[in-house]
Design an enzyme around this catalytic site. Structure first.
Site, PDB file in Angstrom:
ATOM      1  N   PRO A 105      37.353  18.299  31.667  1.00 37.19           N
ATOM      2  CA  PRO A 105      37.793  17.066  32.347  1.00 37.19           C
ATOM      3  C   PRO A 105      36.700  16.531  33.273  1.00 37.19           C
ATOM      4  CG  PRO A 105      39.452  18.802  32.526  1.00 37.19           C
ATOM      5  CD  PRO A 105      38.231  19.440  31.973  1.00 37.19           C
ATOM      6  N   LYS A 109      34.198  11.203  29.130  1.00 36.84           N
ATOM      7  CA  LYS A 109      34.561  10.892  27.744  1.00 36.84           C
ATOM      8  C   LYS A 109      35.117   9.478  27.624  1.00 36.84           C
ATOM      9  CE  LYS A 109      37.187  14.583  27.504  1.00 36.84           C
ATOM     10  NZ  LYS A 109      36.803  15.259  28.759  1.00 36.84           N
ATOM     11  N   HIS A 329      32.943  39.544  57.352  1.00 33.35           N
ATOM     12  CA  HIS A 329      33.139  39.533  55.902  1.00 33.35           C
ATOM     13  C   HIS A 329      32.120  38.609  55.211  1.00 33.35           C
ATOM     14  CE1 HIS A 329      35.884  39.807  52.296  1.00 33.35           C
ATOM     15  NE2 HIS A 329      35.231  38.693  51.993  1.00 33.35           N
ATOM     16  N   GLU A 330      32.000  37.393  55.728  1.00 30.83           N
ATOM     17  CA  GLU A 330      31.098  36.422  55.090  1.00 30.83           C
ATOM     18  C   GLU A 330      29.631  36.803  55.275  1.00 30.83           C
ATOM     19  OE1 GLU A 330      32.362  34.433  53.107  1.00 30.83           O
ATOM     20  OE2 GLU A 330      34.441  34.673  53.776  1.00 30.83           O
ATOM     21  N   ASP A 404      37.853  38.364  45.952  1.00 27.56           N
ATOM     22  CA  ASP A 404      36.593  39.028  45.638  1.00 27.56           C
ATOM     23  C   ASP A 404      36.805  40.140  44.624  1.00 27.56           C
ATOM     24  OD1 ASP A 404      35.370  37.391  47.497  1.00 27.56           O
ATOM     25  OD2 ASP A 404      35.599  38.829  49.131  1.00 27.56           O
TER      26      ASP A 404
END
Length: 514
Positions: A105, A109, A329-330, A404
């Site tokens: 999508p 098109k 964490h990041e 994750d």
């Protein structure tokens, strides 16, 4: 005329029976019900003329469509058979009857179908596949006949030699026969097949059928055979050059600041469709309007990329403890990503967007279509790094690593199914689930050890940098790399576990081998 005559005769009969003294109320009631049903069915049978096909004069040219150079060349070659009919007659070439555009999508098109009408100077009628499907048997088939009739009539009316019928989402109309319990689906498809069989390639006006779908695997084989849809053109996601071309087209009427680097934005937006890139530019302009600026800056484009990928910032307000955990964490993700592929971290943020409390956006080195064993292992390392950074700092993990783990598991399964695991080449269909699960757990266990080894030297430093991330909410990739380089130069930590393949120890930290 016939309707009025029948209504008049019926009223005359009722009046005559009333004069004779008969009770005409039951008869009048039955006649009223019959007329009402007749009116409803008549509207249904006339519904084909109400199909929302658009007879328009599109003004879209192929020059206005970016990122699809190969698809445009292939389509224009097919359209030349329609445009230069006299020339191709000398070689005995039969013009095409149908062209099928396939792809994800938002890749353009529908725009390419409109550009095809402009290129060939044809009448353009468009409709959606769902508009032909009704619960009443025969209505869909009648609508198909009416669409082809309208195309020829409109072309003759405007003195055109050709007409293009564009059917979007044709998988609704052209799905394999026998899969639906309702006979109307099959009858509608049969009528489309009949119309395409009956199309003459020599008469004027010539009708070309174009269709688009995201699911070509669902289409009936009779629809795809030569003589119906003769060409299938893949309209795929744009590569880096294609994305740059689309960005140049979309920003040509936008006031850009001097710091805007479209090539860098094109590199950051790997996997974006043309529609997403258009939305990206529009969102950047909205941010400029919101900030009451007269120009769009690079930072606005960066925020717009985050919004297109993750959604708008949410109103959720995590606690200070949660914010610090998210930052840790990041940072874990960012450290391993930078060690594996230097220069790929774009920025780190803990601003909640969509379902994510924070994320690290990475810049791919290049558009990749094939992956080696080492590259898949690196992606697993990056995915696992967040929860392992939490474990090193807090001594436990949280539910924030759920996505994750799903990503890491999917990558491990890909390794097994592609013959890149220790069990070698496998037959996916006959592979027992127990064998697959055992090997996936083994791969994840090995990569968990390797990821922990990469993060171990940064255990004492992650918490300090997490405070900066919490304070600023977002940190650029350059600022993160400066911190990482400083830590690497000052770190003197012995490795607790062996380093993963492709790394060696230098000055107490992990360095990619040459």
């Amino acid at each position: 005329m016939i309707k009025e005559w029948l209504v008049g005769v019926g009223l005359a009969v009722l009046i005559f029976l009333g004069i004779l003294g008969l009770n005409v109320l039951p008869i009048f009631f039955l006649v009223a019900v019959s007329v009402a049903l007749w009116y409803v069915m008549d509207r249904r049978s006339a519904a084909p003329t109400a199909v929302r096909e658009a007879s328009v004069r599109p003004r879209v040219s192929f020059d206005e469509i970016g990122g699809q150079e190969h698809a445009k060349r292939e389509l224009m070659e097919a359209l030349d058979f329609l445009k230069y009919r006299d020339k191709i007659k000398t070689l005995g070439i039969r013009p095409l009857k149908g062209i099928l555009l396939t792809g994800p999508p938002g890749t353009g098109k529908t725009l390419m179908a409109k550009a095809a009408a402009t290129y060939t100077d044809s009448i353009f009628l468009s409709a959606s596949g769902s508009e032909f499907v009704e619960m009443y048997v025969g209505v869909g088939a009648q609508r198909v006949r009416d669409l082809f009739r309208r195309a020829r009539t409109q072309a003759k009316k405007e003195n055109k030699d050709s007409a293009i019928i564009f059917i979007d989402e044709i998988d609704v109309l052209g799905a394999r026969r026998g899969q639906h319990s309702h006979q109307e689906y099959d009858q509608t498809l049969n009528q489309l097949l009949t119309e395409m069989d009956g199309m003459s390639t020599t008469q004027s006006p010539l009708v070309l059928v174009m269709a688009a779908t995201n699911r070509p695997d669902m289409l009936d084989s009779a629809l795809l055979r030569p003589g119906r849809f003769d060409r299938q053109i893949k309209v795929d996601l744009p590569d880096k050059e294609g994305r740059l071309h689309i960005l140049q087209i979309q920003t040509k009427d936008k006031p850009l600041a001097d710091d805007v680097n479209l090539e860098h934005i094109a590199k950051e937006t790997y996997g974006f469709s043309g529609a997403q890139l258009e939305s990206l530019v529009n969102e950047a302009a909205i941010i400029a309007l919101r900030q009451e600026k007269t120009q769009i800056t690079q930072e606005m484009f960066r925020d717009a990329v985050d919004k297109v990928l993750m959604g708008e910032k949410t109103g959720r307000k995590p606690t200070d403890e949660e914010l610090h955990r998210v930052a840790v964490h990041e940072i874990g993700h960012a450290i391993v990503s930078e060690l594996m592929r230097p220069g790929t971290v774009s920025h780190i943020t803990i601003a909640p967007r969509g379902n994510a409390l924070g994320f690290v956006r990475q810049i791919p080195e290049n558009d990749r279509y094939l992956y080696t064993l080492e590259q898949l292992q690196q992606q697993i390392n990056v995915a696992l790094a967040g929860c392992l950074a939490e474990e090193l700092h807090y001594g436990n993990r949280s539910t924030g690593a759920q996505n994750d783990f799903m990503q890491a598991s999917s990558l491990a399964r890909t390794m097994v199914k592609c013959g890149l695991s220790r069990i070698g080449i496998v037959d996916e269909e006959n592979l027992p689930d127990t064998v697959l699960d055992t090997e996936v757990r083994y791969i994840l266990g090995q990569q968990e050890q390797a990821t922990r080894a990469l993060l171990q030297p940064f255990k004492q430093h992650i918490a300090e940098f997490a405070q900066s991330v919490v304070a600023e909410e977002s940190v650029s990739g350059d600022a993160f790399r400066a911190w990482l380089q400083q830590v690497q130069q000052s770190a003197r930590v012995d490795w607790a576990v062996p380093l993963p393949a492709g790394f060696h120890e230098a000055n107490g930290t992990a360095v990619p081998s040459a």
